[in-house]
Design a protein around this motif. Structure first.
Motif, mmCIF file in Angstrom:
data_model
loop_
_atom_site.group_PDB
_atom_site.id
_atom_site.type_symbol
_atom_site.label_atom_id
_atom_site.label_comp_id
_atom_site.label_asym_id
_atom_site.label_seq_id
_atom_site.Cartn_x
_atom_site.Cartn_y
_atom_site.Cartn_z
ATOM 1 N N LEU A 178 3.698 9.908 -7.727
ATOM 2 C CA LEU A 178 4.554 10.219 -8.872
ATOM 3 C C LEU A 178 3.728 10.424 -10.147
ATOM 4 O O LEU A 178 3.999 11.336 -10.938
ATOM 5 C CB LEU A 178 5.582 9.109 -9.091
ATOM 6 C CG LEU A 178 6.665 8.992 -8.020
ATOM 7 C CD1 LEU A 178 7.524 7.764 -8.277
ATOM 8 C CD2 LEU A 178 7.526 10.238 -7.994
ATOM 9 N N VAL A 179 2.717 9.587 -10.331
ATOM 10 C CA VAL A 179 1.848 9.725 -11.505
ATOM 11 C C VAL A 179 1.112 11.057 -11.466
ATOM 12 O O VAL A 179 1.053 11.788 -12.467
ATOM 13 C CB VAL A 179 0.865 8.538 -11.599
ATOM 14 C CG1 VAL A 179 -0.205 8.797 -12.637
ATOM 15 C CG2 VAL A 179 1.606 7.253 -11.903
ATOM 16 N N VAL A 180 0.547 11.403 -10.319
ATOM 17 C CA VAL A 180 -0.176 12.676 -10.190
ATOM 18 C C VAL A 180 0.768 13.854 -10.437
ATOM 19 O O VAL A 180 0.419 14.796 -11.163
ATOM 20 C CB VAL A 180 -0.856 12.783 -8.804
ATOM 21 C CG1 VAL A 180 -1.371 14.183 -8.554
ATOM 22 C CG2 VAL A 180 -1.973 11.765 -8.695
ATOM 23 N N ALA A 181 1.966 13.800 -9.861
ATOM 24 C CA ALA A 181 2.939 14.881 -10.082
ATOM 25 C C ALA A 181 3.288 14.998 -11.564
ATOM 26 O O ALA A 181 3.366 16.106 -12.107
ATOM 27 C CB ALA A 181 4.194 14.633 -9.256
ATOM 28 N N GLY A 182 3.469 13.873 -12.223
ATOM 29 C CA GLY A 182 3.772 13.891 -13.650
ATOM 30 C C GLY A 182 2.648 14.477 -14.485
ATOM 31 O O GLY A 182 2.878 15.259 -15.403
ATOM 32 N N VAL A 183 1.418 14.113 -14.154
ATOM 33 C CA VAL A 183 0.263 14.645 -14.887
ATOM 34 C C VAL A 183 0.138 16.148 -14.672
ATOM 35 O O VAL A 183 -0.121 16.904 -15.626
ATOM 36 C CB VAL A 183 -1.031 13.909 -14.468
ATOM 37 C CG1 VAL A 183 -2.263 14.616 -14.996
ATOM 38 C CG2 VAL A 183 -0.992 12.468 -14.950
ATOM 39 N N VAL A 184 0.349 16.601 -13.449
ATOM 40 C CA VAL A 184 0.260 18.038 -13.156
ATOM 41 C C VAL A 184 1.341 18.805 -13.915
ATOM 42 O O VAL A 184 1.063 19.835 -14.545
ATOM 43 C CB VAL A 184 0.361 18.302 -11.637
ATOM 44 C CG1 VAL A 184 0.566 19.771 -11.333
ATOM 45 C CG2 VAL A 184 -0.879 17.774 -10.932
ATOM 46 N N HIS A 209 0.829 -1.214 0.000
ATOM 47 C CA HIS A 209 0.000 0.000 0.000
ATOM 48 C C HIS A 209 0.863 1.263 0.000
ATOM 49 O O HIS A 209 0.488 2.267 -0.609
ATOM 50 C CB HIS A 209 -0.995 -0.005 1.166
ATOM 51 C CG HIS A 209 -0.388 0.208 2.513
ATOM 52 N ND1 HIS A 209 0.224 -0.801 3.225
ATOM 53 C CD2 HIS A 209 -0.286 1.320 3.267
ATOM 54 C CE1 HIS A 209 0.663 -0.303 4.368
ATOM 55 N NE2 HIS A 209 0.365 0.983 4.422
ATOM 56 N N LEU A 210 2.037 1.233 0.632
ATOM 57 C CA LEU A 210 2.913 2.409 0.604
ATOM 58 C C LEU A 210 3.544 2.589 -0.769
ATOM 59 O O LEU A 210 3.680 3.720 -1.266
ATOM 60 C CB LEU A 210 4.005 2.288 1.664
ATOM 61 C CG LEU A 210 3.568 2.541 3.096
ATOM 62 C CD1 LEU A 210 4.742 2.356 4.047
ATOM 63 C CD2 LEU A 210 3.002 3.934 3.232
ATOM 64 N N LEU A 211 3.920 1.494 -1.407
ATOM 65 C CA LEU A 211 4.472 1.594 -2.756
ATOM 66 C C LEU A 211 3.428 2.112 -3.736
ATOM 67 O O LEU A 211 3.747 2.910 -4.627
ATOM 68 C CB LEU A 211 5.002 0.235 -3.218
ATOM 69 C CG LEU A 211 6.266 -0.247 -2.528
ATOM 70 C CD1 LEU A 211 6.605 -1.658 -2.973
ATOM 71 C CD2 LEU A 211 7.420 0.693 -2.801
ATOM 72 N N ARG A 212 2.184 1.679 -3.563
ATOM 73 C CA ARG A 212 1.111 2.177 -4.435
ATOM 74 C C ARG A 212 0.893 3.670 -4.236
ATOM 75 O O ARG A 212 0.696 4.416 -5.194
ATOM 76 C CB ARG A 212 -0.180 1.425 -4.162
ATOM 77 C CG ARG A 212 -0.201 0.062 -4.777
ATOM 78 C CD ARG A 212 -1.594 -0.553 -4.731
ATOM 79 N NE ARG A 212 -1.536 -1.881 -5.289
ATOM 80 C CZ ARG A 212 -1.505 -2.992 -4.557
ATOM 81 N NH1 ARG A 212 -1.549 -2.927 -3.250
ATOM 82 N NH2 ARG A 212 -1.449 -4.162 -5.139
ATOM 83 N N ARG A 213 0.932 4.118 -2.984
ATOM 84 C CA ARG A 213 0.783 5.556 -2.706
ATOM 85 C C ARG A 213 1.918 6.344 -3.335
ATOM 86 O O ARG A 213 1.716 7.411 -3.905
ATOM 87 C CB ARG A 213 0.769 5.808 -1.209
ATOM 88 C CG ARG A 213 -0.584 5.824 -0.655
ATOM 89 C CD ARG A 213 -0.591 6.435 0.716
ATOM 90 N NE ARG A 213 -1.855 6.044 1.324
ATOM 91 C CZ ARG A 213 -2.062 5.970 2.595
ATOM 92 N NH1 ARG A 213 -1.102 6.254 3.434
ATOM 93 N NH2 ARG A 213 -3.234 5.608 3.053
ATOM 94 N N PHE A 214 3.125 5.849 -3.153
ATOM 95 C CA PHE A 214 4.296 6.517 -3.726
ATOM 96 C C PHE A 214 4.183 6.590 -5.252
ATOM 97 O O PHE A 214 4.384 7.645 -5.854
ATOM 98 C CB PHE A 214 5.564 5.770 -3.301
ATOM 99 C CG PHE A 214 6.831 6.403 -3.780
ATOM 100 C CD1 PHE A 214 7.271 7.593 -3.246
ATOM 101 C CD2 PHE A 214 7.587 5.795 -4.767
ATOM 102 C CE1 PHE A 214 8.444 8.183 -3.693
ATOM 103 C CE2 PHE A 214 8.758 6.374 -5.215
ATOM 104 C CZ PHE A 214 9.185 7.568 -4.674
ATOM 105 N N GLY A 215 3.854 5.457 -5.874
ATOM 106 C CA GLY A 215 3.681 5.437 -7.323
ATOM 107 C C GLY A 215 2.562 6.344 -7.786
ATOM 108 O O GLY A 215 2.686 7.061 -8.780
ATOM 109 N N GLY A 216 1.451 6.342 -7.059
ATOM 110 C CA GLY A 216 0.338 7.221 -7.410
ATOM 111 C C GLY A 216 0.710 8.686 -7.295
ATOM 112 O O GLY A 216 0.326 9.504 -8.133
#
Length: 65
Positions: free
Chosen positions: A49-55, A40-47
């Motif tokens: 990163l994805v949100v930061a990339g999209v922004v 769950h922590l890896l998923r949060r971290f990955g998510g």
């Protein structure tokens, strides 16, 4: 494919390669410690990163285009 996508991919590969090239021991320790984290922590971290990339992509797209 658009040349901008290829340039972005090249930049990601360069940035991802700097860690193991310049600091192989520290990079190995970081990867080993990441492998011990719960899913769950890896998923949060990955998510995050994805949100930061999209922004960042959205902001640059609005500025450039």
């Amino acid at each position: 494919m658009n040349s901008t996508i290829w340039l972005a991919l090249a930049l990601v590969l360069i940035l991802e390669g700097l860690g193991p090239m310049l600091y192989p021991r520290a990079w190995r320790r970081m990867i080993a410690s990441l492998s011990l984290l719960p899913d769950h922590l890896l998923r949060r971290f990955g998510g995050g990163l994805v949100v930061a990339g999209v922004v960042i992509y959205y902001m640059l797209r609005k500025t450039i285009g």
